[in-house]
Design a protein around this motif. Structure first.
Motif, short mmCIF file in Angstrom:
data_model
loop_
_atom_site.label_atom_id
_atom_site.label_comp_id
_atom_site.label_asym_id
_atom_site.label_seq_id
_atom_site.Cartn_x
_atom_site.Cartn_y
_atom_site.Cartn_z
N HIS A 39 0.84 -1.21 0.00
CA HIS A 39 0.00 0.00 0.00
C HIS A 39 0.87 1.26 0.00
O HIS A 39 0.68 2.16 -0.82
CB HIS A 39 -0.93 0.02 1.21
CG HIS A 39 -1.58 1.36 1.39
ND1 HIS A 39 -2.73 1.72 0.72
CD2 HIS A 39 -1.20 2.45 2.11
CE1 HIS A 39 -3.03 2.98 1.03
NE2 HIS A 39 -2.12 3.44 1.87
N ASP A 40 1.81 1.32 0.95
CA ASP A 40 2.58 2.55 1.13
C ASP A 40 3.48 2.87 -0.06
O ASP A 40 3.59 4.01 -0.49
CB ASP A 40 3.46 2.45 2.39
CG ASP A 40 2.66 2.62 3.67
OD1 ASP A 40 1.51 3.08 3.61
OD2 ASP A 40 3.21 2.28 4.74
N HIS A 56 1.49 4.95 -2.86
CA HIS A 56 1.81 6.37 -2.63
C HIS A 56 3.03 6.89 -3.39
O HIS A 56 3.05 8.05 -3.81
CB HIS A 56 2.07 6.62 -1.14
CG HIS A 56 0.84 6.62 -0.29
ND1 HIS A 56 -0.02 7.69 -0.24
CD2 HIS A 56 0.33 5.69 0.57
CE1 HIS A 56 -1.01 7.44 0.61
NE2 HIS A 56 -0.83 6.22 1.11
N GLU A 102 -5.59 9.42 -0.23
CA GLU A 102 -5.91 7.99 -0.28
C GLU A 102 -6.95 7.65 -1.35
O GLU A 102 -6.89 6.59 -1.96
CB GLU A 102 -6.44 7.51 1.08
CG GLU A 102 -5.44 7.61 2.23
CD GLU A 102 -4.27 6.63 2.10
OE1 GLU A 102 -4.25 5.82 1.16
OE2 GLU A 102 -3.36 6.70 2.96
N ALA A 105 -3.92 6.37 -3.20
CA ALA A 105 -3.23 5.12 -2.84
C ALA A 105 -4.19 4.07 -2.29
O ALA A 105 -4.01 2.87 -2.51
CB ALA A 105 -2.14 5.41 -1.82
FE LIG Z 1 -1.97 5.32 2.67
#
Ligand SMILES: [Fe+2]
Length: 272
Positions: free
Chosen positions: A128-129, A133, A174, A189
């Motif tokens: 995810h990160d 992102h 997000e 993200a």
């Molecule tokens: Fe996030």
């Protein structure tokens, strides 16, 4: 920490600023395989539904072969927009998070989900990160916006307006959508690291899609345990950065206004 909702990162190993080393050379083969599988599954969805800036950023980072090395990615980011990555065990305290963003450091969780959790995870992991992102950190206007966001953290806290500030991150970092070539694409993200949310945000008739209006966003509560019922659409990432100049005044208004419940309509809404 214990109990069923204990966070899984090694918080005891963290430095005072919340960071931990990535130790890329020690990442087990199983984790690289999980990364490749997640990338393989999302790739067709990104091709169809992700914003151009995300696709270009991801290609520049070149990370489909395995869990990316933060040092390598940081060197690319530094040369492009002055950002770098720091490892974290997971969610870190708000103050530390804001301070990292204000200094153009993006905190990235060092661990990856298990093969049994490909579709759903309760806390953000490195997929995810990083995959969600980091590509956008190569987009200059978004990179400037995110730094300005972090720099506002202390002021928002002093104003008693951390809740409205968190709503801006949730909806526009997000779960943000962007209008591109007359169509709709995703750059958030939380959307792009989830197969279900990517399809839902772009193709489903169910959610509300509204033109980005910071006043509306700062008042909009959100759901953390389900697909989003409302998304906000920007015309370009410069639109986000331009918002930041007037943000302290808007934060005060939002702090004193009634919140808008997740998925609810507001008379001033501008549908996309
Ligand atoms: Fe996030």
């Amino acid at each position: 920490m214990d109990g069923p909702h204990a966070l899984r990162g090694d918080y005891a190993a963290a430095a005072p600023d919340g960071t931990v080393p990535q130790r890329h050379a020690r990442i087990p083969a199983r984790d690289h395989a999980t990364w490749r599988e997640l990338m393989r599954r999302q790739a067709p969805l990104w091709e169809r539904h992700a914003a151009r800036a995300f696709r270009v950023g991801l290609a520049t980072l070149g990370c489909e072969g395995g869990v990316p090395d933060f040092a390598v990615a940081s060197a690319r980011l530094q040369g492009a927009t002055g950002w770098s990555l720091v490892g974290v065990p997971g969610l870190i305290p708000e103050g530390a998070f804001f301070a990292h963003l204000a200094a153009r450091r993006f905190p990235v969780t060092v661990w990856i989900r298990t093969p049994e959790e490909l579709d759903y995870l309760e806390e953000p992991d490195i997929f995810h990160d990083f995959a969600g992102h980091v590509p956008l950190l190569l987009e200059p206007a978004f990179a400037d916006f995110l730094q300005a966001y972090g720099a506002l953290g202390a002021e928002a806290e002093a104003l008693g307006a951390l809740r409205p500030l968190a709503r801006l991150y949730w909806h526009m970092v997000e779960f943000g959508l962007i209008e591109e070539d007359g169509g709709l694409r995703a750059y958030g993200a939380g959307i792009l690291s989830s197969a279900a949310e990517t399809a839902h945000s772009i193709t489903s008739a169910a959610p509300r899609r509204l033109r980005y209006d910071p006043r509306r966003v700062l008042r909009s509560d959100y759901r953390i345990d389900d697909l989003q019922p409302t998304y906000f659409v920007i015309r370009g990432h410069a639109e986000l950065f331009e918002t930041m100049r007037g943000l302290p005044a808007l934060l005060e208004c939002a702090r004193d206004a009634a919140p808008i419940a997740p998925g609810a309509a507001d008379p001033a809404d501008m549908p996309f």
